[in-house]
Design an enzyme around this catalytic site. Structure first.
Site, PDB file in Angstrom:
ATOM      1  CG  ASP A  14      71.820 155.292  -5.536  1.00  0.00           C
ATOM      2  OD1 ASP A  14      70.759 155.591  -4.968  1.00  0.00           O
ATOM      3  OD2 ASP A  14      72.156 154.095  -5.733  1.00  0.00           O
ATOM      4  CE1 TYR A  38      73.217 156.392   1.966  1.00  0.00           C
ATOM      5  CE2 TYR A  38      72.077 157.932   0.532  1.00  0.00           C
ATOM      6  CZ  TYR A  38      73.235 157.495   1.125  1.00  0.00           C
ATOM      7  OH  TYR A  38      74.414 158.166   0.881  1.00  0.00           O
ATOM      8  N   GLY A  39      67.372 153.207   2.646  1.00  0.00           N
ATOM      9  CA  GLY A  39      65.923 153.061   2.847  1.00  0.00           C
ATOM     10  C   GLY A  39      65.466 152.875   4.281  1.00  0.00           C
ATOM     11  CB  CYS A  86      69.228 158.117  -4.136  1.00  0.00           C
ATOM     12  SG  CYS A  86      68.679 157.223  -2.673  1.00  0.00           S
ATOM     13  CG  ASN A  87      63.283 157.129  -6.137  1.00  0.00           C
ATOM     14  OD1 ASN A  87      64.171 156.607  -6.802  1.00  0.00           O
ATOM     15  ND2 ASN A  87      62.162 157.557  -6.657  1.00  0.00           N
ATOM     16  CB  THR A  88      65.910 156.864   0.069  1.00  0.00           C
ATOM     17  OG1 THR A  88      65.467 155.625  -0.521  1.00  0.00           O
ATOM     18  CG2 THR A  88      65.620 156.851   1.553  1.00  0.00           C
ATOM     19  CB  CYS A 136      63.940 152.267  -5.414  1.00  0.00           C
ATOM     20  SG  CYS A 136      65.606 151.793  -4.891  1.00  0.00           S
ATOM     21  CB  THR A 137      67.801 154.962  -8.843  1.00  0.00           C
ATOM     22  OG1 THR A 137      68.519 154.978  -7.595  1.00  0.00           O
ATOM     23  CG2 THR A 137      67.102 156.286  -9.055  1.00  0.00           C
TER      24      THR A 137
HETATM   25  N1  DGL Z   1      68.543 153.883  -5.018  1.00  0.00           N
HETATM   26  C1  DGL Z   1      67.998 154.272  -3.736  1.00  0.00           C
HETATM   27  C2  DGL Z   1      66.604 154.836  -3.933  1.00  0.00           C
HETATM   28  O1  DGL Z   1      66.282 155.219  -5.040  1.00  0.00           O
HETATM   29  C3  DGL Z   1      68.115 153.126  -2.785  1.00  0.00           C
HETATM   30  C4  DGL Z   1      68.111 153.563  -1.355  1.00  0.00           C
HETATM   31  C5  DGL Z   1      68.696 152.546  -0.414  1.00  0.00           C
HETATM   32  O2  DGL Z   1      69.914 152.453  -0.357  1.00  0.00           O
HETATM   33  O3  DGL Z   1      67.921 151.895   0.313  1.00  0.00           O
HETATM   34  O4  DGL Z   1      65.838 154.963  -3.024  1.00  0.00           O
END
Ligand code: DGL
Length: 269
Positions: A10, A42-43, A74-76, A185-186
């Protein structure tokens, strides 16, 4: 039987919500976790860049740790790179978007599901694509919630400031009167108390964690990749940022299984 570890990554602490569910469901499996805290969030980044980071980490997990499977926690990163990683790697790759959606579809009563996530995830349209794939008639109301990840990474999960931000960013899904809210988002399960306070108790909050762990378990069974049982599991945690910070905040969010954190440094920022 396959005694190699499962690799998980993640952008930071978020994937620990998936690790928690995995340890609960598969207590004897070894895990190698990477939190890319030097490069979070990451978003807001272009998806092409998140794709490069994901490739780099996933390949490192395979080459340095010989993992038998990669979980993109991580969803992104799932939205940006799941197809590519499946093409690139010789091991199975699991993301969190479809498991999360399945969990939401299973609990919605009126078919009005809110999804909150990073700007990258929401603007990728990944959840709409997943709904079409499942041929579901559910109505999705998606909202980006920029800033939530940063609060979690600072270890600030129920301050007044995060509450104020949540009031503002969650208003579209509140006004849409969703009956279920998918935490897309996790990182967000660590903000569950604040999100619950703002959304009210009538809205069911759903995370992808348990469903992702079930998918991992099913895949291990199906492919004959389970570790020999019973055996003591080893859980390794890596951070690309400050390891002491990762240990301190990570233990607060995750608990005592996070005993130590190693450093991993990427050559390309
Ligand atoms: N945990 C990441 C997700 O699920 C966060 C991404 C980020 O760092 O913005 O999207």
């Amino acid at each position: 039987m396959d005694d190699r570890p499962i690799g998980i990554f993640d952008s930071g602490f978020g994937g620990l919500s998936i690790v928690r569910a995995l340890i609960d469901l598969l207590p004897s499996e070894d895990i190698v976790y990477v939190g890319d805290t030097a490069r979070y969030p990451y978003g807001p980044r272009p998806l092409e860049q998140v794709r490069l980071f994901s490739q780099q980490i996933a390949k490192w997990l395979v080459t340095e740790h010989d993992v038998k499977m990669v979980v993109v926690a991580c969803n992104t990163a799932s939205a940006a790179s799941l197809d590519l990683l499946r093409f690139d790697l010789d091991v199975p790759v699991i993301g969190v978007i479809e498991p999360g959606l399945r969990a939401a579809l299973a609990v919605t009563r009126r078919g009005r599901v809110g999804v909150i996530g990073t700007v990258g995830t929401i603007s990728s349209g990944a959840y709409q694509r997943a709904v079409r794939k499942y041929r579901s008639s559910v109505e999705l109301v998606c909202a980006a919630t920029p800033g939530f990840v940063e609060f979690v990474e600072r270890g600030e999960t129920d301050s007044d400031q995060v509450h104020v931000l949540a009031e503002r960013l969650l208003s579209p899904v509140r006004q849409a009167r969703v009956d279920t809210l998918l935490l897309g988002c996790t990182h967000y399960p660590f903000l569950a108390r604040t999100i619950r306070d703002v959304m009210g108790t009538d809205v069911v909050l759903v995370s992808s964690a348990e469903e992702t762990a079930f998918e991992v378990s099913a895949l291990l069974d199906h492919a004959g990749l389970n570790k020999r049982y019973p055996s003591k599991a080893e859980h390794l945690f890596y951070s690309s940022g400050e390891t002491e910070w990762f240990l301190e905040v990570g233990r607060r969010l995750f608990g005592p299984e996070l005993e130590s954190v190693e450093s991993v440094v990427w050559d390309q920022e």
